[in-house]
Design a protein around this motif. Structure first.
Motif, mmCIF file in Angstrom:
data_model
loop_
_atom_site.group_PDB
_atom_site.id
_atom_site.type_symbol
_atom_site.label_atom_id
_atom_site.label_comp_id
_atom_site.label_asym_id
_atom_site.label_seq_id
_atom_site.Cartn_x
_atom_site.Cartn_y
_atom_site.Cartn_z
ATOM 1 N N THR A 31 0.843 -1.189 0.000
ATOM 2 C CA THR A 31 0.000 0.000 0.000
ATOM 3 C C THR A 31 0.880 1.241 0.000
ATOM 4 N N ALA A 32 0.344 2.287 -0.597
ATOM 5 C CA ALA A 32 1.065 3.559 -0.610
ATOM 6 C C ALA A 32 0.946 4.218 0.749
ATOM 7 N N PRO A 33 1.887 5.042 1.144
ATOM 8 C CA PRO A 33 1.793 5.750 2.426
ATOM 9 C C PRO A 33 0.495 6.549 2.499
ATOM 10 N N ASP A 34 -0.110 6.559 3.661
ATOM 11 C CA ASP A 34 -1.369 7.268 3.869
ATOM 12 C C ASP A 34 -1.061 8.684 4.349
ATOM 13 N N PRO A 35 -1.344 9.700 3.502
ATOM 14 C CA PRO A 35 -0.968 11.067 3.868
ATOM 15 C C PRO A 35 -1.912 11.715 4.884
ATOM 16 N N ARG A 36 -3.077 11.135 5.104
ATOM 17 C CA ARG A 36 -4.043 11.776 5.978
ATOM 18 C C ARG A 36 -3.618 11.667 7.442
ATOM 19 N N GLU A 37 -4.134 12.560 8.250
ATOM 20 C CA GLU A 37 -3.858 12.552 9.680
ATOM 21 C C GLU A 37 -5.063 11.958 10.394
ATOM 22 N N PRO A 38 -4.948 10.736 10.935
ATOM 23 C CA PRO A 38 -6.101 10.122 11.603
ATOM 24 C C PRO A 38 -6.545 10.953 12.803
ATOM 25 N N ARG A 39 -7.849 11.057 12.985
ATOM 26 C CA ARG A 39 -8.425 11.775 14.116
ATOM 27 C C ARG A 39 -9.053 10.778 15.079
ATOM 28 N N PRO A 40 -8.914 10.984 16.379
ATOM 29 C CA PRO A 40 -9.439 10.019 17.351
ATOM 30 C C PRO A 40 -10.961 9.977 17.323
ATOM 31 N N PRO A 41 -11.550 8.909 17.866
ATOM 32 C CA PRO A 41 -13.013 8.789 17.900
ATOM 33 C C PRO A 41 -13.660 9.974 18.613
ATOM 34 N N LEU A 42 -14.854 10.309 18.169
ATOM 35 C CA LEU A 42 -15.619 11.412 18.751
ATOM 36 C C LEU A 42 -17.074 10.976 18.850
ATOM 37 N N LEU A 43 -17.669 11.120 20.026
ATOM 38 C CA LEU A 43 -19.090 10.827 20.187
ATOM 39 C C LEU A 43 -19.878 12.090 19.880
ATOM 40 N N PRO A 44 -20.706 12.084 18.823
ATOM 41 C CA PRO A 44 -21.450 13.301 18.485
ATOM 42 C C PRO A 44 -22.590 13.546 19.463
ATOM 43 N N ALA A 45 -23.134 14.756 19.418
ATOM 44 C CA ALA A 45 -24.235 15.108 20.325
ATOM 45 C C ALA A 45 -25.535 14.438 19.903
ATOM 46 N N ASP A 46 -25.746 14.273 18.593
ATOM 47 C CA ASP A 46 -26.978 13.693 18.057
ATOM 48 C C ASP A 46 -26.629 12.569 17.089
ATOM 49 N N PHE A 47 -27.221 11.403 17.296
ATOM 50 C CA PHE A 47 -26.935 10.282 16.403
ATOM 51 C C PHE A 47 -27.931 9.152 16.656
ATOM 52 N N GLN A 48 -27.986 8.218 15.689
ATOM 53 C CA GLN A 48 -28.745 6.983 15.827
ATOM 54 C C GLN A 48 -27.936 5.860 15.206
#
Length: 240
Positions: A43-60
């Protein structure tokens, strides 16, 4: 999830997460373990910066709650509204049935049913001591360690980021005083949107009703729209 009623402290922490004590006899044939596979080949190097999990205020979210060593695989929902959130696994017609809530700065857990564990009615709703809310939960998630990109294999392969977060008791000075692990969570979120949760493995004291101390939930759907969060009547009022 001591009793299961106080089994869930969260980190399942997480999320809505949890304390109990007991030995449970093995149940029927185990349900399949949710699978996560690393992508094969170069695989090619992944240039993106991973962001940690986030619990949103509204979801289902909807999916399955799996206790593999007991052969349990039951419906699961996780919903949020205005920062409050509620997990529900199983129901009146299933071998397990419990709900965990973050509600008005308070953490609750209520277990109606668990295999081979006598939960004498009326089941009490446990209000975990202390102040707890979505912001505190998300602050803890910021300390998660990035494991790597993975593919959850199923009817549709889902590209996720795998994160690990833990809670340790005892001294804060490693190697100087006794320390011990309380809870561990492996969290899988969408690579493009870390507020879209896909799967969680919980392991630790919050799972003491389970002989192997681990429980899964997988989410087949996850939408960013307000859900329904209802504090059961038997639960005490939130922390002022």
């Amino acid at each position: 999830m001591a009793s299961r009623r106080t089994r869930r402290t969260l980190v399942s922490v997480v999320a809505g997460g949890l304390f109990a004590l007991g030995v449970v006899a093995p149940g029927p044939e185990a349900a399949p373990l949710p699978r996560a596979a690393q992508a094969d080949g170069p695989t090619a190097p992944d240039p993106r910066e991973p962001r940690p999990p986030l619990l949103p205020a509204d979801f289902q979210g909807t999916g399955r709650y799996i206790v593999r060593d007991l052969g349990i695989d039951v419906p699961f929902t996780w919903q949020g509204r205005d920062g409050n959130s509620q997990m529900t696994a199983g129901g009146p017609d299933h071998p397990i049935w419990f709900t965990n809530l973050i509600y008005e700065n308070t953490l609750y857990t209520l277990t109606y049913r668990w295999p081979n564990i006598p939960l004498y009615p009326p089941q009490l709703c446990s209000k975990v001591p202390g102040f707890f809310n979505r912001q505190i939960f998300n602050d803890k998630l910021k300390t998660a360690r990035y494991v790597g990109p993975e593919i959850l294999q199923g009817d549709q392969n889902r590209h996720v980021d795998h994160w690990r977060v833990g809670v340790v008791g005892g001294s804060t000075v490693p190697g100087e005083f006794f320390r011990f692990p309380l809870a561990l969570g492996d969290i899988y979120v969408d690579q493009h949107d870390p507020s879209r949760w896909r799967q969680v493995l919980q392991f630790g004291l919050q799972n003491l009703f389970d002989p192997e101390l681990d429980e899964w939930f997988t989410l087949d759907t996850f939408e960013h729209r307000p859900g329904e969060v209802t504090l059961p009547d038997r639960c005490p009022p939130p922390t002022p």
